[in-house]
Enzyme design. Structure first.
Site, mmCIF file in Angstrom:
data_model
loop_
_atom_site.group_PDB
_atom_site.id
_atom_site.type_symbol
_atom_site.label_atom_id
_atom_site.label_comp_id
_atom_site.label_asym_id
_atom_site.label_seq_id
_atom_site.Cartn_x
_atom_site.Cartn_y
_atom_site.Cartn_z
ATOM 1 N N ASP A 1 -5.366 2.679 2.371
ATOM 2 C CA ASP A 1 -4.483 1.510 2.218
ATOM 3 C C ASP A 1 -4.905 0.292 3.038
ATOM 4 O O ASP A 1 -4.736 -0.827 2.589
ATOM 5 C CB ASP A 1 -3.052 1.902 2.610
ATOM 6 C CG ASP A 1 -2.008 0.919 2.104
ATOM 7 O OD1 ASP A 1 -2.073 0.565 0.909
ATOM 8 O OD2 ASP A 1 -1.143 0.483 2.885
ATOM 9 N N ARG B 1 7.450 8.229 -3.103
ATOM 10 C CA ARG B 1 6.241 8.382 -2.274
ATOM 11 C C ARG B 1 6.163 9.750 -1.623
ATOM 12 O O ARG B 1 7.182 10.353 -1.272
ATOM 13 C CB ARG B 1 6.272 7.337 -1.142
ATOM 14 C CG ARG B 1 6.332 5.887 -1.623
ATOM 15 C CD ARG B 1 4.983 5.265 -1.602
ATOM 16 N NE ARG B 1 4.934 3.993 -2.325
ATOM 17 C CZ ARG B 1 3.838 3.235 -2.388
ATOM 18 N NH1 ARG B 1 2.751 3.605 -1.779
ATOM 19 N NH2 ARG B 1 3.832 2.117 -3.084
HETATM 20 P P1 GTP Z 1 0.019 1.581 -2.820
HETATM 21 O O1 GTP Z 1 0.094 2.851 -2.058
HETATM 22 O O2 GTP Z 1 1.320 1.060 -3.274
HETATM 23 O O3 GTP Z 1 -0.752 0.522 -2.102
HETATM 24 O O4 GTP Z 1 -0.731 1.916 -4.224
HETATM 25 P P2 GTP Z 1 -2.241 2.331 -4.466
HETATM 26 O O5 GTP Z 1 -3.065 1.107 -4.635
HETATM 27 O O6 GTP Z 1 -2.681 3.325 -3.480
HETATM 28 O O7 GTP Z 1 -2.161 2.999 -5.940
HETATM 29 P P3 GTP Z 1 -2.272 4.535 -6.356
HETATM 30 O O8 GTP Z 1 -3.656 5.065 -6.179
HETATM 31 O O9 GTP Z 1 -1.176 5.301 -5.751
HETATM 32 O O10 GTP Z 1 -2.018 4.400 -7.921
HETATM 33 C C1 GTP Z 1 -0.841 3.780 -8.418
HETATM 34 C C2 GTP Z 1 -0.592 4.218 -9.841
HETATM 35 O O11 GTP Z 1 -1.701 3.865 -10.656
HETATM 36 C C3 GTP Z 1 -0.397 5.717 -9.952
HETATM 37 O O12 GTP Z 1 0.625 5.990 -10.876
HETATM 38 C C4 GTP Z 1 -1.726 6.193 -10.478
HETATM 39 O O13 GTP Z 1 -1.593 7.378 -11.229
HETATM 40 C C5 GTP Z 1 -2.220 5.010 -11.310
HETATM 41 N N1 GTP Z 1 -3.704 4.912 -11.310
HETATM 42 C C6 GTP Z 1 -4.532 4.992 -10.237
HETATM 43 N N2 GTP Z 1 -5.829 4.924 -10.612
HETATM 44 C C7 GTP Z 1 -5.823 4.772 -11.952
HETATM 45 C C8 GTP Z 1 -6.860 4.649 -12.947
HETATM 46 O O14 GTP Z 1 -8.052 4.654 -12.657
HETATM 47 N N3 GTP Z 1 -6.447 4.487 -14.241
HETATM 48 C C9 GTP Z 1 -5.131 4.482 -14.584
HETATM 49 N N4 GTP Z 1 -4.822 4.329 -15.882
HETATM 50 N N5 GTP Z 1 -4.130 4.618 -13.698
HETATM 51 C C10 GTP Z 1 -4.470 4.759 -12.408
HETATM 52 C C1 SPV Z 2 2.569 -0.876 -0.642
HETATM 53 O O1 SPV Z 2 3.561 -1.363 -1.174
HETATM 54 O O2 SPV Z 2 1.447 -1.441 -0.668
HETATM 55 C C2 SPV Z 2 2.667 0.422 0.041
HETATM 56 C C3 SPV Z 2 3.994 0.953 0.261
HETATM 57 O O3 SPV Z 2 1.669 1.002 0.468
HETATM 58 S S1 SPV Z 2 4.759 0.228 1.619
HETATM 59 O O4 SPV Z 2 4.480 1.041 2.796
HETATM 60 O O5 SPV Z 2 6.181 0.220 1.320
HETATM 61 O O6 SPV Z 2 4.235 -1.102 1.844
HETATM 62 MN MN MN Z 3 -1.596 4.028 -1.801
#
Ligand code: GTP
Ligand code: SPV
Ligand code: MN
Length: 609
Positions: A299, A391
């Site tokens: 993150d 989460r």
């Molecule tokens: P934060 O923790 O909020 O910062 O989000 P993040 O950027 O870590 O996103 P995360 O990897 O948790 O993915 C967010 C959503 O996007 C989830 O529902 C995943 O399943 C989806 N997702 C992640 N990678 C891909 C991808 O390559 N393709 C698709 N279609 N969906 C994806």
């Molecule tokens: C985001 O929103 O980018 C997160 C969840 O990783 S929080 O900790 O609520 O910011």
């Molecule tokens: Mn994340």
């Protein structure tokens, strides 16, 4: 009650006068029933999680399924970051810029002091000394959070290096060290004899940063980025200001190590907006044989220029606070393996009748669940069982794919930086920047559909520069200038190469054109081959994109049509972006570096040419 009579004040396990004074003054203002100094021990975790179970905030999960783990449902109004209630209270409004909410710091403090007054009555005030990043860093990045939320204490146990070891560093070498103070109250005093809510909070919320003082005040919310102050508040908003002043970068990026079948090791960082794929890429399980991805962070990245002129990235966190829905053994098996090991907190997912967790995308739904709203749920109904921003919170040390160097205080040298957003059209699967300044332009104009990670409408395209829109602690124009200057200060051939990706393009039926997840290794492979000078690309008006043949599609089950659609650069779609970028630059105003306008003019010319 004067503070001197509040139980726990005298038992402070430190001689740090700055910390002691702040704790005493805060206790006098907020009037807690008692004060507890958090030590970060396993015994404390047990005591706090037991307390949360007794209070009805946590439900202990079935030990055979998720050992030492807990289900928790927040108040339905307190489920995400509140960007409209987040403020950068710099002395000069110009230093907050056009993208942040601003109020004069004295005016804000006058309002918030009245909010904090007596706000902890009847509650325990916890004092949490913590360190973001390795404890053995040359300059350990210390913080202290005062909170009246036991949920925050349990979560910070996972997400930060918390307690005694960090507190020792407050008086390192006998010298009182500086730390970032963060005051947090849920804003729900508990009157004597009253029954507590399972998730107490306040309808009025303030998430406030005083950048010059390196100070955080948060009121009214118990959720994630609003309340775990080491995360977005410290490690991005306050740290970005410190980074600007000291010549480094605090970024909303995952960090990963990628090893090719030939054994060549590379490090990458990627900035995608909230809920746009960082955690998934950080834990990617490659579908291409022989490739390996190891996790360093999912993150946040703190990036400093090393003595050799390279960009070294450190993950300041100690755990993952990952989006639950969509996570399963197909999309993110490494996240699943990490949470299976236990010691995890699940917030706003659904609870199964046998004491396990469930969410949309984890497999077939059982006949009955308790939804995140704590209601009976069955597959026939139309409501979601888990909140879209539900989460899991789980320790990084139990992630099998963590790289051995994940907590090296030196950090890891970056070879590539990826910017990416969630766009159903326009933005191709991957584009290589021509040079650093063009890459900064790509980051500065990054666009993405809003997600459930923040309150407000979902699916609205907005500019989200470097995925930092809600997290830049100062003027966005100055932030772009800082990015350009950081590149200029470094040796050109040691700069990470910049790429722009989009996993989320859709076809006319609304289906994703690219399979994503583990298949994204094919895009990373192309990018690393570009760096090595071995992969083909075509020059387009927006940058260099792969020819369909340059992407390794061995064993990939996808139509040629979808691959071409993923890679396509549609000049008309890009022309339609120009006025939006123009509008965005106008919004940033005078602080926008002129080079960004030059890049826009050059893009326009290439699209017209
Ligand atoms: P934060 O923790 O909020 O910062 O989000 P993040 O950027 O870590 O996103 P995360 O990897 O948790 O993915 C967010 C959503 O996007 C989830 O529902 C995943 O399943 C989806 N997702 C992640 N990678 C891909 C991808 O390559 N393709 C698709 N279609 N969906 C994806
Ligand atoms: C985001 O929103 O980018 C997160 C969840 O990783 S929080 O900790 O609520 O910011
Ligand atoms: Mn994340």
């Amino acid at each position: 009650m004067t503070a001197t009579t509040i139980p726990g004040l005298d038992s402070a396990p430190t001689t740090h006068q700055g910390l002691l004074t702040w704790v005493r003054e805060t206790a006098e203002l907020t009037q807690p029933a008692r004060i507890e100094w958090v030590d970060g021990s396993p015994e404390e975790w047990t005591r706090i999680t037991d307390l949360l179970v007794d209070n009805g905030t946590f439900v202990r999960l079935n030990d055979a399924k998720k050992p030492n783990s807990f289900w928790c449902a927040s108040d339905p109004t307190d489920v995400a970051r509140v960007e409209d209630r987040t403020f950068i209270c710099s002395r000069d409004p110009k230093d907050a810029g056009a993208t942040n909410n601003w109020m004069d710091p004295d005016d804000m403090k006058a309002i918030m002091v009245e909010r904090f007054r007596d706000s902890m009555r009847g509650r325990t005030m916890y004092v949490l000394p913590y360190c973001m990043g390795p404890l053995d860093a040359d300059e350990p990045m210390l913080g202290a959070e005062i909170t009246d939320s036991a949920y925050v204490v349990a979560s910070m146990h996972i997400m930060t290096r918390l307690g005694s070891k960090a507190l020792e560093l407050f008086t390192k070498d006998g010298v009182e060290q500086t730390f970032v103070p963060g005051l947090h109250s849920i804003g729900a005093p508990l009157e004597a004899g009253a029954k507590d809510a399972a998730w107490p909070c306040n309808d009025t919320k303030y998430i406030v940063h005083f950048p010059e003082e390196r100070l955080i005040w948060s009121y009214g919310s118990g959720y994630g980025g609003n309340a775990l102050l080491g995360k977005k508040c410290y490690s991005l908003r306050i740290a970005s200001v410190k980074a600007r002043d000291e010549g480094w970068l605090a970024e909303h990026m995952l960090i990963a190590k990628v090893t090719s079948p030939e054994g060549v090791e590379k490090y990458i960082a990627a900035a995608f907006p909230s809920a746009c794929g960082k955690t998934n890429l950080a834990m990617l399980e490659p579908t291409l044989p022989g490739w390996k991805v190891e996790t360093i962070g999912d993150d946040i990245a703190w990036i400093r220029i090393g003595e050799d002129g390279r960009f070294y990235a450190v993950n300041p966190e100690n755990g993952f606070f990952g989006v639950a829905p969509g996570t399963d053994y197909h999309t993110n098996p490494n996240a699943m393996r990490t949470i299976e090991k236990g010691g995890s907190i699940f917030t706003n997912v659904a609870l199964t009748d046998d004491g396990d967790i469930w969410w949309e995308g984890i497999g077939e739904a059982p006949d009955h669940l308790t939804s995140w709203k704590q209601q009976d749920w069955s597959p026939e109904g139309s409501e979601l069982a888990a909140h879209p921003n539900s989460r899991y919170c789980t320790p990084i040390h139990q992630c099998d794919t963590r790289a051995p160097e994940w907590d090296d205080p030196k950090g890891v040298p970056l070879d590539a930086i990826f910017f990416g957003g969630r766009r159903r059209d326009t933005v191709p699967l991957v584009t290589e920047a021509r040079d650093w300044q063009h890459g900064v332009f790509m980051g500065a104009t990054l666009s993405s559909e809003t997600t459930a990670a923040a309150t407000g409408a979902v699916g609205v395209v907005r500019r989200d520069p470097m995925a930092m829109l809600p997290f830049i602690g100062y003027n966005a124009g100055d932030y772009f200038a800082h990015w350009i200057a950081t590149g200029k200060g470094a040796d050109a051939d040691k700069l990470p190469k910049i790429f722009y990706v989009n996993w989320f393009r859709r076809d006319e039926n609304g289906a994703f054109t690219w399979p994503g997840f583990g298949e994204n290794i094919r895009v990373i492979k192309w990018a690393l081959e570009r760096i090595a000078g071995t992969a083909a690309a075509v020059d387009t008006p927006i940058g260099r994109v792969p020819t369909p043949e340059a992407i390794d599609t061995d064993g990939l089950d996808m139509s040629d049509e979808h691959l071409r659609a993923s890679l396509a650069v549609d000049v008309e779609e890009w022309r339609a972006e120009l006025p939006l970028i123009e509008e965005w630059f106008d919004k940033i105003g005078a602080a926008l570096p002129s080079t960004m306008r030059d890049e826009l003019a050059a893009l326009r010319q290439r699209l017209d040419g």
